[in-house]
Design an enzyme around this catalytic site. Structure first.
Site, PDB file in Angstrom:
ATOM      1  N   ASP A   1       2.778  14.265  15.607  1.00 23.16           N
ATOM      2  CA  ASP A   1       3.031  14.263  14.161  1.00 23.16           C
ATOM      3  C   ASP A   1       1.717  14.334  13.375  1.00 23.16           C
ATOM      4  O   ASP A   1       1.477  13.543  12.463  1.00 23.16           O
ATOM      5  CB  ASP A   1       3.824  13.016  13.757  1.00 23.16           C
TER       6      ASP A   1
ATOM      7  N   LEU B   1       0.823  -1.213   0.000  1.00 19.55           N
ATOM      8  CA  LEU B   1       0.000   0.000   0.000  1.00 19.55           C
ATOM      9  C   LEU B   1       0.851   1.254   0.000  1.00 19.55           C
ATOM     10  O   LEU B   1       0.434   2.295  -0.500  1.00 19.55           O
ATOM     11  CB  LEU B   1      -0.912   0.018   1.237  1.00 19.55           C
TER      12      LEU B   1
ATOM     13  N   GLY C   1       8.758   5.767   6.937  1.00 18.24           N
ATOM     14  CA  GLY C   1      10.092   5.823   7.487  1.00 18.24           C
ATOM     15  C   GLY C   1      10.530   4.553   8.181  1.00 18.24           C
ATOM     16  O   GLY C   1      11.711   4.332   8.376  1.00 18.24           O
TER      17      GLY C   1
END
Length: 849
Positions: free
Chosen positions: A660, A542, A546
């Site tokens: 994040d 998909l 990182g």
């Protein structure tokens, strides 16, 4: 002798294919007139998204209620590229394409496998009678080259054949003449035509120089690429009944219940060869798979494999790529690499240790100018899928020497004859999977001698025992012996130290593995085999972030999952498991659910619920997005994200700061519900803590100003949420070099627009619906501005944001409109292409990106 005549009859429907966007097309519209153009956009009448991530935009559809053929644009996975294809879809009684629980659509022909097109591509049936596919930039991708051939229109037949026909209803061009990797019932594969599979189920690119299926005048043959090609399946036919004047083309036709061989000039009532296939009760098609299997699929509530036409002849281990190049297949497709047993020397390594079926690679490649340093690995009682003798009735040494003398030879494959002293010798230039023969069956005894390259040692010195140089020679010999002994001692020390480290790591791993089972409240622990089966051997990627790749999968209960393989995190430790326990125990409708994890050897996997519409960044940025979200949809996603963050900050046992928040970490399901994902940078703090110190982490452009002091609170998430909020309202990125230089930074534009009272100019100008709701969008910009206050104590909590969005509270009236910080802007420019600013420890949990 009767002559076979092939006739094509189909009606001429003079219909228009330009429907108003509000009108429903007829349930059966298989024909199009000249001078018709279709655009690969959502404006096409039949544009349907499926739960597996695929999408179809049909332009022609044949029939209704059941599996039916259609043609148009098709994409799978992330839908960044599209095929112009003929596919099978499920339709309802009204002629609409519907989405069953599993299994649709199925592509049976495509025009542009090697050159997929993007959103906005055009298909044009020109006035000159040519079908032309152009990409969004106007470049020509594919054409039928039929200009000037009296084409009258385009038709999709009941059999799934796409036909350009003339005024006499005769075919000028047809897709059946250009097979790809599939045959449908009624379709023929003629001599000179090939079925060639794609690289994989998710990579449509034509698999060059590997598998192919073709017809010759003596039968049907499957080849695996090399020079020359090697045959791994053959179905020969008799030629006794044919006379010398018969020069007709041979072909096979996929019929309902058989794959039959014909000669074009012979009456087809009595084919020479028939391969039986289960007779179809519904839609059916045949496909040459990326692994070389020829499978027949049939719709029986879902797409099932009803026949594997080569399996009865080959068995799993006898496929050329069952264990990849140089692989050795044993028993139930257990794969290994050839090894020299005495003394044990490894000349090959697995291409991928986690997937041994991908084959082996040479540690030292063969070199033609160093043949004296080559040896053979002998493998006894080993079979090969194809033994086409290069030499017959020779002994084994002659066979091996012939391979030594032939630079391109990769192995000497020898099969003994009836006298056990000589046999057939095959010298392949490319070595595919070998198979360990059944030890109980020795009548086909064969051996393989795999050629390998030794690393050449430097030549030894020569020593004279007497003469003028004798003393010097003895001195040199002493130095050499001392150096050798010293080297051996050092080597033994290094080996001992390495063994000590290995034992220590094994003990630590064993203790950690035992600890996994002792931690209460852990989410489901999946076995590696369960995840391997669910993801079809990690076949459908998909995306990649990182910390590793994310794969799509389906569990035995039919539920879809996303499996992330964590790379570079080292061994499991207690802090990692504690975070798995914490994140796995939270449940909220606006958080992507962690369903479980897997710890297998040194591999770590996280299992998440599957989100069919991917991440938010696919939907909000002009130029990148595939579909413009209307205002109501954007408002709902904004509220969803706010609720998810409020839950993390205020309703969990420990306060969880995400750290994040960005569009890539907000996933969207098939109903466009927004969910927060990726807790890879999360910080868990106690409820009595008001702030915490930590190193800078996150994504440039979404970092709050207080990161520069390393003292942070949950208000850093509020700031990042404000950036995402503003991007959704404006339809652009926070930092965008495609804009004028003074408008690169979205916050600078916001600050200027506040001062000039021109906020309405910031509303997404590429969305008519957003422009229509301009005043309401401007009010929402005030909420985003509140979240972006430079002083974090003046930002609202996420629960307050939720109340404002729901109309239960009002925005703070005294806001500071100085949003920009030169230091953070500099960081954004320098790192605009970076992902995470700081590396993470092994203890940090990473979710799907």
């Amino acid at each position: 002798m009767r002559i076979l005549k092939i006739c094509y009859c189909f009606p001429l429907f003079l219909i228009l294919n330009c429907y108003p966007t509000t009108a429903q097309p007829p349930f059966d519209y298989p024909t199009a007139n000249l001078s018709t153009t279709w655009s690969n956009t959502d404006s096409l009448p039949h544009s349907v998204n499926f739960t597996d991530g695929s999408r179809v935009r049909a332009i022609l559809l044949r029939g209704s209620f059941g599996p039916k053929f259609a043609c148009g644009f098709y994409c799978n996975g992330t839908c960044t590229s599209y095929l112009f294809a003929v596919f099978i879809v499920q339709t309802n009684s009204g002629g609409g394409i519907v989405q069953p629980s599993v299994g649709f659509p199925q592509v049976v022909w495509s025009a542009n496998r090697d050159h997929p097109v993007s959103y906005g591509a055009m298909l044009n049936l020109t006035v000159a009678g040519e079908l032309v596919l152009q990409d969004a930039d106007g470049s020509a991708v594919w054409t039928t080259n039929t200009t000037g051939k009296s084409v009258a229109g385009l038709n999709l037949t009941d059999d799934g054949n796409l036909v350009l026909f003339d005024t006499n209803s005769s075919p000028v061009w047809q897709s059946f003449d250009y097979p790809t990797d599939c045959l449908v019932p009624g379709q023929a594969l003629f001599q000179g035509q090939l079925l060639i599979p794609s690289v994989s189920t998710t990579n449509w690119t034509v698999q060059k120089d590997l598998f192919s299926l073709q017809v010759t005048d003596t039968g049907l043959f499957a080849y695996v690429g090399s020079n020359p090609s090697q045959t791994y399946y053959s179905s020969s036919v008799s030629t006794i009944s044919r006379n010398d004047t018969n020069t007709g083309r041979s072909y096979v036709r996929f019929l309902n219940g058989s794959l039959s061989f014909f000669i074009l000039s012979v009456e087809p009532g009595g084919p020479d060869k028939v391969i039986t296939i289960p007779r179809a009760s519904s839609a059916q098609y045949m496909k040459l798979m990326p692994d070389g299997h020829l499978r027949v699929f049939e719709w029986q509530g879902s797409w099932l494999v009803v026949a594997d036409l080569f399996n009865g002849y080959l068995g799993e281990c006898n496929y050329p790529m069952a264990c990849g190049r140089y692989g050795l297949c044993s028993g139930n497709q257990q794969c290994s690499c050839p090894v020299l047993s005495s003394p044990r020397i490894d000349y090959f390594r697995s291409v991928n240790d986690r997937q041994p079926n991908l084959g082996c690679s040479e540690i030292t490649p063969l070199t033609c100018n160093a043949t004296r340093d080559q040896v053979f690995i002998e493998l006894e009682n080993v079979m090969y899928f194809s033994i086409l003798a290069d030499m017959e009735r020779v002994d084994i040494e002659v066979c091996k020497q012939a391979c030594v003398n032939n630079c391109s030879c990769k192995a000497a494959l020898f099969q003994y004859g009836s006298d056990s002293s000589s046999g057939d010798c095959f010298l392949p230039s490319e070595l595919f999977t070998m198979m360990n023969a059944d030890p109980n069956v020795i009548h086909r005894n064969a051996s393989a001698f795999v050629k390998v390259q030794n690393v050449r040692s430097p030549p030894s010195g020569s020593f004279s025992p007497s003469g003028p140089s004798g003393s010097k020679s003895r001195s040199t010999l002493g130095v050499v012996l001392a150096s050798t002994i010293g080297s051996v001692v050092v080597l033994l020390g290094v080996i001992g130290f390495v063994l000590y480290l290995i034992r220590k790591r094994r003990r630590a791993t064993q203790m950690e593995e035992e600890y996994i089972g002792d931690v209460p409240g852990m989410p489901t622990r999946f076995s590696y085999e369960e995840l391997k089966a669910a993801t079809e051997n990690f076949n459908k990627k998909l995306g990649e972030g990182g910390f590793g790749a994310v794969y799509e999968g389906t569990l035995e209960d039919g539920s879809k999952i996303a499996v992330k393989c964590l790379e570079g995190l080292g061994q499991v430790n207690r802090s990692f498991l504690a975070e798995v326990e914490s994140i796995g125990s939270i449940h909220h409708v606006n958080l992507v659910r962690l369903r479980g994890f897997c710890a297998w050897k040194s591999q770590r996997f996280l299992v998440y619920e599957f989100m069919s519409n991917g991440s938010l960044d696919r939907w909000i940025y002009h130029g990148d997005r595939e579909h413009t979200l209307d205002w109501e949809c954007r408002k709902k996603i904004i509220l969803d994200v706010a609720k998810g963050l409020a839950y993390l900050h205020e309703d969990c046992r420990q306060k969880i700061i995400h750290l994040d928040i960005k569009p890539q970490n907000i996933l969207v399901d098939n109903n466009f519900n927004g969910k927060v994902s990726d807790f890879g940078l999360s910080k868990l703090i106690d409820r009595d803590q008001t702030q915490v110190m930590t190193t800078m982490r996150g994504t440039p452009g979404y970092l709050a100003p207080e990161w520069l002091s390393s003292v942070i609170t949950e208000k850093v998430d509020v700031y990042s949420f404000g950036i995402v909020f503003l991007e959704m309202l404006c339809g652009r990125k926070n930092f965008d070099k495609s804009e004028a230089e003074e408008s690169w930074h979205l916050l600078a534009v916001l600050q200027k627009s506040w001062k000039e009272e021109m906020l309405v100019d910031m509303v997404d100008r590429y969305s008519e619906d957003m422009q229509t709701h301009g005043p309401e969008v401007v009010e929402m910009m005030k909420v985003a501005s509140w979240c972006l206050q430079y002083d974090f104590t003046k930002r609202p909590s996420m629960s307050t944001v939720v109340k404002v969005l729901e109309g239960l509270a009002k925005v703070e009236s005294s806001l500071d409109y100085n949003f920009t910080d030169p230091r953070l802007q500099k960081t954004t420019v320098e790192h605009e292409n970076d992902k995470d600013m700081t590396p993470l420890l092994a203890s940090v949990l990473s979710g799907p990106r």
